[in-house]
Write an enzyme that holds these catalytic residues in place. Structure first.
Site, PDB file in Angstrom:
ATOM      1  N   CYS A 270      -6.598  -9.700  -8.908  1.00 28.16           N
ATOM      2  CA  CYS A 270      -5.542  -8.796  -9.355  1.00 28.16           C
ATOM      3  C   CYS A 270      -5.196  -8.874 -10.847  1.00 28.16           C
ATOM      4  O   CYS A 270      -4.840  -9.933 -11.362  1.00 28.16           O
ATOM      5  CB  CYS A 270      -4.283  -9.025  -8.538  1.00 28.16           C
ATOM      6  SG  CYS A 270      -3.009  -7.796  -8.897  1.00 28.16           S
TER       7      CYS A 270
ATOM      8  N   CYS B 226       5.357   5.731   1.350  1.00 26.28           N
ATOM      9  CA  CYS B 226       4.686   4.463   1.635  1.00 26.28           C
ATOM     10  C   CYS B 226       5.067   3.468   0.546  1.00 26.28           C
ATOM     11  O   CYS B 226       5.234   3.861  -0.607  1.00 26.28           O
ATOM     12  CB  CYS B 226       3.172   4.664   1.648  1.00 26.28           C
ATOM     13  SG  CYS B 226       2.246   3.124   1.860  1.00 26.28           S
TER      14      CYS B 226
END
Ligand code: SAM
Ligand code: DTB
Ligand code: SF4
Length: 343
Positions: free
Chosen positions: A61, A129
């Site tokens: 990440c 979401c």
């Protein structure tokens, strides 16, 4: 509709992976057609609402504070800025707006602000979401109350390989969050990343975990690692594209009623590769030129690709599991035969 099985053994999954490519794709496409309109794809747009400086150490990440990736950190965005982006996404044809934050888990004050974002997105008639990291029971019920439709929380890989990618939270932590999301009555979006240097047995292990959950995730994002300089996984050997397509096909067969999302990594895929992923049963993508912090193909490119393939974007009202099965499929085949939509 196909039977949904939640007792997949590793051997059975290995067997699917090892099938001749054409046999595997044929089986996946057959299952796909029993459950979905094969020419329709659901599209979601992502927005990073809080970027960088994350305390976690996920090896893939760019947003972890531990790696120097040159990423500029940003505070939690104001609600009106998020609304602006959501309106644009709606205009572009997206049915779902997904907001992601680089948190280990949300703080209560931040969660209140996110609740306003969810309500705002819902007021546009879009599905909402979120992906914010770990959630407690209390937090999931707050989000359910706000009207949240989906929560994304990935298992990322097999339980065995997991420890070599992330050390700051456990596999069990992830399963617990997913359980809280499920118990709150929010749709579950959970998948993983391929191309992190894992072996086939890890891809098998990931899909086994997802498919054998108490209830299968409604949405299963399959990401291909986006290699970002400065992250520990930068420079890992790329996954063979046919192996990636196989994983999509196996996911489709094991989770026949779930949306399988061809997620991150499309910038590295040509149109033919993506077409094979759709043939293998992928029926959802992220739409818009940015994922969270990295590039995604532009909407114009995707629209052109869909046109060349005869794929339709699912509208908000169609973006519901109940409407795409059974009668809808029959009706569609009739339309297709009558040549109504042919160019
Ligand atoms: N911070 C939250 C969390 O990790 O739970 C939410 C945001 S996080 C960026 C969401 C997911 O994006 C991760 O679980 C991972 O699967 C995916 N992801 C992150 N970086 C990626 C990369 N470089 N390539 C592919 N997928 C990635
Ligand atoms: C998911 O499985 N993929 C999306 C979404 N869920 C949040 C994120 C992909 C992130 C890719 C790297 C980036 O853009 O920062
Ligand atoms: Fe943080 Fe999420 Fe990135 Fe892990 S994946 S470092 S939790 S933003």
């Amino acid at each position: 509709m196909s039977d949904i099985r939640q007792d997949w053994s590793r051997e059975e999954i290995e067997y699917l992976f090892a099938l001749p490519f054409n046999d595997l794709l044929f089986q996946a496409q057959t299952v796909h057609r029993q459950n979905f309109d094969p020419n329709q794809v659901q599209v979601s747009t992502l927005l990073s609402i809080k970027t960088g400086a994350c305390p976690e150490d996920c090896g893939y990440c760019p947003q972890s504070a531990r790696y120097d990736t040159g990423l500029e950190r940003e505070r939690l965005l104001p609600v009106d800025e998020v609304m602006k982006a959501a309106r644009l996404a709606k205009e572009a044809g997206s049915s779902r707006f997904c907001m992601g934050a680089a948190w280990r888990s949300p703080k209560d004050r931040d969660l209140d602000q996110v609740v306003e974002m969810v309500k705002g997105v819902k007021s546009l008639g879009m599905e909402s979401c979120l992906t914010l990291g770990m959630l407690s029971e209390e937090q999931t019920s707050k989000l359910k109350e706000a009207g949240l439709d989906y929560y994304n929380h990935n298992l990322d890989t097999s339980p065995e390989f997991y420890g070599s990618v992330i050390s700051t939270r456990t596999y069990q932590d992830r399963l617990d969050t997913l359980q809280n999301v499920r118990d709150a009555g929010i749709n579950v979006c959970s998948g993983g990343i391929l191309g992190m240097g894992e072996e086939r047995k890890d891809r098998v292990g990931l899909l086994q975990q997802l498919a054998n959950m108490e209830k299968q995730p409604e949405s299963v994002p399959i990401n291909m690692l986006v290699q970002v300089e400065g992250t520990p996984l930068h420079g890992r050997e790329e996954i063979d594209h046919f192996e990636f397509i196989r994983a999509i096909a196996v996911a489709r067969i094991m989770m026949p009623a779930s949306y399988v999302r061809l997620s991150a990594g499309r910038e590295e895929m040509n149109d033919q590769m993506q077409a094979l992923c759709f043939l293998a049963g992928a029926n959802s993508i992220f739409y818009g030129e940015k994922l969270l912090t990295t590039a995604n193909p532009g909407a114009e490119h995707d629209k052109a690709l869909f046109k060349r393939l005869g794929i339709n974007i699912m509208s908000v009202s169609e973006d519901s599991r109940d409407e795409v099965v059974g009668d809808a499929v029959q009706e569609f085949s009739y339309k297709a035969c009558s040549g109504g939509h042919h160019h």
